[in-house]
Every structure is written in C-alpha cells, then in structure tokens.
Design a protein around this motif. Structure first.
Motif, mmCIF file in Angstrom:
data_model
loop_
_atom_site.group_PDB
_atom_site.id
_atom_site.type_symbol
_atom_site.label_atom_id
_atom_site.label_comp_id
_atom_site.label_asym_id
_atom_site.label_seq_id
_atom_site.Cartn_x
_atom_site.Cartn_y
_atom_site.Cartn_z
ATOM 1 N N MET B 171 0.873 -0.805 0.095
ATOM 2 C CA MET B 171 -0.167 -0.095 -0.034
ATOM 3 C C MET B 171 0.333 2.038 -0.200
ATOM 4 S SD MET B 171 -1.145 0.278 3.812
ATOM 5 C CE MET B 171 -1.727 -1.698 4.008
ATOM 6 N N VAL B 172 1.953 1.218 -0.290
ATOM 7 C CA VAL B 172 2.732 2.352 0.024
ATOM 8 C C VAL B 172 3.979 2.288 -0.990
ATOM 9 C CG1 VAL B 172 2.918 2.431 2.283
ATOM 10 C CG2 VAL B 172 4.914 1.514 1.763
ATOM 11 N N ASP B 173 4.743 3.802 -0.989
ATOM 12 C CA ASP B 173 5.785 4.025 -2.651
ATOM 13 C C ASP B 173 6.951 3.674 -1.489
ATOM 14 O OD1 ASP B 173 3.383 5.292 -3.765
ATOM 15 O OD2 ASP B 173 3.169 6.803 -2.616
ATOM 16 N N PHE B 174 6.749 3.796 -0.693
ATOM 17 C CA PHE B 174 8.449 3.534 -0.589
ATOM 18 C C PHE B 174 8.561 2.837 1.088
ATOM 19 C CE2 PHE B 174 12.580 4.400 1.514
ATOM 20 C CZ PHE B 174 13.498 4.878 0.397
ATOM 21 N N PHE B 175 8.725 1.594 1.171
ATOM 22 C CA PHE B 175 9.065 0.642 1.633
ATOM 23 C C PHE B 175 11.366 1.511 2.918
ATOM 24 C CE2 PHE B 175 8.864 -3.160 4.836
ATOM 25 C CZ PHE B 175 7.953 -2.727 5.618
ATOM 26 N N LEU B 176 10.964 2.029 4.382
ATOM 27 C CA LEU B 176 12.162 1.396 4.788
ATOM 28 C C LEU B 176 11.795 0.448 6.944
ATOM 29 C CD1 LEU B 176 12.743 4.920 6.408
ATOM 30 C CD2 LEU B 176 13.067 3.580 7.534
ATOM 31 N N LEU B 177 13.154 0.349 6.228
ATOM 32 C CA LEU B 177 13.158 -0.848 6.907
ATOM 33 C C LEU B 177 14.629 -0.528 8.384
ATOM 34 C CD1 LEU B 177 13.306 -3.620 8.702
ATOM 35 C CD2 LEU B 177 14.878 -4.263 7.287
ATOM 36 N N LEU B 178 13.817 0.231 9.274
ATOM 37 C CA LEU B 178 14.958 0.193 10.563
ATOM 38 C C LEU B 178 15.367 -0.800 11.139
ATOM 39 C CD1 LEU B 178 14.882 3.747 10.863
ATOM 40 C CD2 LEU B 178 13.278 2.773 12.537
ATOM 41 N N MET B 179 16.891 -0.740 11.508
ATOM 42 C CA MET B 179 17.376 -1.226 12.330
ATOM 43 C C MET B 179 18.612 -0.812 13.092
ATOM 44 S SD MET B 179 18.575 -3.826 8.743
ATOM 45 C CE MET B 179 18.569 -4.645 9.612
ATOM 46 N N MET B 197 12.259 -6.553 0.858
ATOM 47 C CA MET B 197 11.262 -5.928 0.108
ATOM 48 C C MET B 197 11.540 -4.365 0.685
ATOM 49 S SD MET B 197 8.094 -7.325 2.303
ATOM 50 C CE MET B 197 7.581 -8.859 2.688
ATOM 51 N N ALA B 198 12.229 -3.921 1.525
ATOM 52 C CA ALA B 198 12.852 -3.026 1.606
ATOM 53 C C ALA B 198 13.996 -1.492 0.640
ATOM 54 C CB ALA B 198 13.646 -2.869 2.468
ATOM 55 N N ASP B 199 13.032 -0.508 0.662
ATOM 56 C CA ASP B 199 14.105 0.424 -0.331
ATOM 57 C C ASP B 199 14.609 1.464 0.121
ATOM 58 O OD1 ASP B 199 11.841 -0.009 -2.975
ATOM 59 O OD2 ASP B 199 10.495 0.873 -1.326
ATOM 60 N N ILE B 257 14.075 9.364 0.285
ATOM 61 C CA ILE B 257 13.280 9.148 -0.561
ATOM 62 C C ILE B 257 12.097 9.835 -2.008
ATOM 63 C CG2 ILE B 257 10.594 9.306 0.171
ATOM 64 C CD1 ILE B 257 11.644 8.475 3.277
ATOM 65 N N GLU B 258 12.680 11.398 -1.368
ATOM 66 C CA GLU B 258 12.526 12.239 -3.178
ATOM 67 C C GLU B 258 13.051 12.011 -3.461
ATOM 68 O OE1 GLU B 258 13.027 16.160 -0.331
ATOM 69 O OE2 GLU B 258 10.914 16.346 -1.399
#
Lengths: 327, 327
Positions: B171-179, B197-199, B257-258
């Motif tokens: 459901m999103v444009d950009f997927f961020l994985l925080l670690m 899956m992460a961008d 992201i931009e």
C-alpha cells in the motif's frame, strides 16, 4: 496419435504398477494426473487416494537458478552420484512458460543424457498447462506418485526467473539456489525474495580460472547471509562451491541435505512444514476453485474488465468496485 | 458511551470537512471506514467515492522495524523535520495484534508526545479488528482519506515481526526498514523476506559509542545488498545511518525518499506500482469475500475442520478433499 485416444490402464493396474516401481506405469499415472479429461481426473483422484499411504518417505528437494548457471549439468552430476549411492531419483521440472512451446520434453532428454538412461533415475518434464497454479498442482501430485513408486529423492527443478519459485518452495523440504560467481551479474535474472527462500546457496563452476572468484563469492555470500534473519527452523544456510562438470563438491551438497533432513526430522520442523504445505495447498485449490467460478462466469467477464481498469487508474473506489461485483 | 451511539455526520459534512482539512472530521471519517455497522459501511463507500478524485497526491511511506530499534523516536524526529519543511504528515499504524489488547491508542499518544501535539501532524493508531485483511483494508482507505484531507506524506508503520509487512509493502510507494547495529542480533525478530522488500535500510542509534558499530553495520549491509537481485524499478537500495534521538541524518533520509519519488515518477514506475497495488487490493477483497462466503458457511465449518486435519496429516489426498468440499 493423440494421447486421449490411448486406452487408460485401470485403477488396479496403475496402483499395482506403481507399487512395483514400474516406470512405464508411473509415467502413465502422471499423464492421467496431468490430463484435463473429466474421466482422467476422476481416475487421478482415486489413484492418489489409493497410494497416499505410501507417500511422504522421500527427500523432496527444490532447485532453482537462472539459465547459464549449469543447472542441467548439476542435476546430471548430482543424480549420478545419488544413484551410485543406491538412491532412486526422480527429476520433475516446473516451468509453465516452457510448456507453452512444448519444448521441454526434447530439452530434458538431450540436456541430461546420462541421467535419462540411468535405470534408477526418472526424468519427467514440466506438464503442459498455461497456468502456474495448474502446473504446480500437477507437480505436487507427481511427487506423491514418484514417492509411492519408491523413489528416495525427488528433485523439483525451476528456472528462477518467474513466479514458480514460491510454488516449488511450498512443495519441497529443501530449497537449493544454484549460482555462479560473477560479481552480482549472475543475479540479474533472479527475482528478489528468492535468496531468502533458499536452504543452501551453491556456487557452481568452481574450477580452473573460476575457482578463485567462486571462493570469493562464497565468502561474500556467507557474510551477506549472516545479515539475513535466521531461518525459522534454526538452520544456518550454508554456501557451497562445486564443479558439476568435474563432479567436484557434489557429494558434500548431498551430505548437507542429509544433515538438514535429520536435524529437521528430529526437531519436528519437517513434519510441521509438510503439514503446513498440505494445508496451504488445499487452501490454494479451494481459492482457485472459488475464483474460477467467480471470474470464469461469462456474465461477469466484461464487467470485471471494465471495473478493473477504473480501479487501476484510481477512478473508482475499491470498496465500491467489489460491492458492485457482488451485488 | 459507545461509539455507535454517536450521531454520524452526513456525507456532505464529511466531504466538506475533509476538503477543509478538518482533522476532527477526518478522524470521524476514519472511524466510519473502520466501523462494522452496515449503515457506516454504506456511508464509507459513498464517502470514498466522493473523495477519490482528490487522492493519490501524497508520498506513501511504509516503515518497519522490531521493537527496540527506536521506531517511535524515529517517527517523532522524522515527522518533526517534515512539518518544519511545511509538510503535513499523517501517521497510521497497522498492527493487528496490538488492536486486540486495545493498547495502541494510549501507546501512540504517549510514545510520540511532540508529534501528537503538532498541528501539521495527524496520528491515528491501528484500527480495531482481529484479521490482518480487515486492518489492511481500513488502513488503505485511511490513506485515501488523509490524502483527500491534504496530507503530503503518509507514514504507515508496522511492527516487523508479523505478517503485516507484505500488506504495508502493498500500500506504499517506499518501504523503509529501520534497524540498529548489533552483529545480526537485531534481526532475531525480523521475518525472512522483509529485507528484500525494503527500498532503504536505516541503521538508527548511530551516536556515541554506537557510532562505529553503526557505520560498520552500514558497510556490511551495503555489501550484502550488492549481492541481492536488483530492484525491479532500477533503484539501488541505500543503507543510511541516523540518530533519531539526536536528530542526526533524518533529513538525508527524507531527501533519499524524494529522490526515489522523482526518479520513479519520471520512469513511470510509480504509476505502474500504484495501479498494480490497486488491482491487487481489489483482487484481495474479492478473494476475501469469496472465502468468507465459503468458509463462513455454518454448514461447512465442521466438515472443513475435519478434512483439514486429515489433509495436514497426509491421510487424505488434497484433490479428493477439495472435491468433497465442493460436491
């Protein structure tokens, strides 16, 4: 002569033949399972019921890799080693695209010349059928038939570039990703997500001038896998090198698979995984049946096509769209 | 006082309120979308239709990470930076499990104290509802409502340990994985497959004594990602470090992201991805409806339970099982 005009063996003949490891009868049984004829489908259902108590005893291995990694040579070498150990090996391929061109039958015979003449090996190309779901269903059933016929190891092969990897992952115990060294280039064709499905990475063509790059790739992948989330079963995904053409490192891969099978049998993971696979398979079949009934309804087709276009473009709310399809 | 006893605003009031960026009205609209009352569902369908032409203009960002990586602090810092840039930010969370304990409402307000008082930020906890499908559906619709209300950036947050990541990814444009840095330990809770899956990968808590390990982790992940198959869009997944608590590196993540948004808009990938997401969403809803009708049939429940047990144990052929359910 078209296949459908051939007289089918009886259920008893098929069951008995499979019980006797009669390869011809196994072949005909698989043809019946693959057939779309209603009479064959009924026979297939009965046959599968009659052999089910003899299934489940093989080691089910999935193997994938993009064209060029030497998959056929690997399977030749791996299979020859296994049969030399007294194992009976069945090789099934799942590749919906190749079945469209009907090219895989000739292909499989020519690309695995030794194995195709080995009396302890059974090679069966991808079944005809346009949809992945249909092909996957038939491959699952072929696994069961091969097991009932006494095959110890079932190798399910897929191409690594399409959607079929998840389907194969869901029908095997152990999933092997075959690669070559090449600084990342070898991954150009592999779909994202496949690497995390693998239970082992094998770098093929580790010979001659390629030995050093292969070992470097092995180290790099080991480091990378260390950063992956751990496997649900507790298994540490190994990276192996081999040279299929020189028959080097092949037995070590088999011994890795044996280790995996014994530890996951002991831990109960293997049983849980197979149970989950069976239930998932059933749900997939139910879903497919429901969707075929729904989307296949001629009265719905145009309506669905039109609504889908509007939904894709964001012109029609999804909730509204679905409501209108069910009203 | 139970929510259902409150008089609902009219469709006009809701549409107008959302058009005016009235946060109270947006809140009530989301409540209607989340409601299970038939009258609310009808209203929600109309409302979504009436605002759909104003949707699609935000940057939709998914963010995941296991507890302990500092997700709330990151969102606080990220959101505060964005609002300082004049952006309006909505934070939605999708976490089917927490909604069971109803704990997330209090949680969201207390864990993002600054952002929850920021007039350009809108925080909405995970909707109540036991099934992931239901929660995902409502979050998707909440995204649309927030967009219609003029929010520029929608952040959809998930926990990273369950099944919800795929739903958010869709459901999103950009997927961020925080670690965080931790030699692999930080991945103990993350499900396999999420990394691919992460961008973008972001290593948080890169400050003080942790700066060096964070930079080492960055390098290690960069090397690992290099071995991953390339992204369908051509995007190279970056690894960034930041310290959310010290507000360091946050703006750089926004600028990443931009960049992603502008390149994928130009290439047409963004449009294709959103269209595919819409269609997938519609198919999921259709499938859910078909399955609810099928599995929810009281006459079927016992039968399905019994058959499922036999199938799991490998005692009953899947083909036979499914046939008997449809006969």
């Amino acid at each position: 002569m078209k296949d459908r005009s051939i007289k089918r063996p009886s259920l008893d003949e098929l069951t008995h033949g499979i019980d006797q490891s009669d390869r011809m009868m196994l072949s005909r049984a698989i043809t019946i399972v693959e057939s779309k004829l209603a009479s064959d489908q009924q026979l297939a259902t009965k046959l599968l019921d009659s052999v089910i108590h003899k299934t489940g005893k093989s080691v089910r291995i999935g193997i994938t890799g993009v064209p060029g990694v030497g998959k056929s040579t690997f399977i030749e070498s791996f299979g020859t080693h296994l049969t030399a150990l007294g194992k009976k090996l069945a090789v099934l391929s799942i590749d919906p695209s190749s079945s469209l061109t009907k090219g895989s039958i000739l292909g499989d015979k020519t690309r695995m010349t030794h194995l195709s003449q080995n009396s302890n090996a059974f090679i069966r190309p991808s079944p005809a059928g346009t949809s992945l779901g249909g092909v996957a269903q038939k491959t699952r059933e072929s696994i069961l038939l091969c097991e009932a016929a006494g095959f110890d190891v079932i190798l399910v092969e897929t191409v690594g570039v399409g959607q079929s990897e998840t389907a194969v992952r869901d029908m095997v115990d152990f999933f092997l990703l075959l690669m070559i060294a090449g600084g990342g280039d070898e991954l150009q064709g592999i779909k994202r997500g496949i690497m995390e499905m693998a239970d082992a990475l094998v770098i093929n063509k580790a010979d001659g001038n390629n030995l050093k790059p292969a070992n470097q790739a092995k180290k790099a992948y080991e480091n990378a896998l260390h950063l992956f989330p751990p496997h649900e079963s507790g298994w540490t995904v190994p990276v192996k090198t081999c040279s299929a053409i020189k028959n080097e490192g092949i037995l070590e891969i088999w011994s890795t698979i044996e280790t995996y099978m014994s530890t996951s049998t002991e831990s109960g993971y293997l049983t849980r995984q197979r149970e989950a696979q069976n239930v998932k398979w059933m749900h997939e079949l139910i879903r497919a049946r429901l969707e075929t009934n729904f989307f296949g309804d001629p009265a719905m087709k145009d309506k669905i096509t039109q609504i889908t276009k509007k939904v894709a473009a964001g012109e029609l709310g999804v909730r509204h769209a679905v409501n209108s399809l069910f009203s």
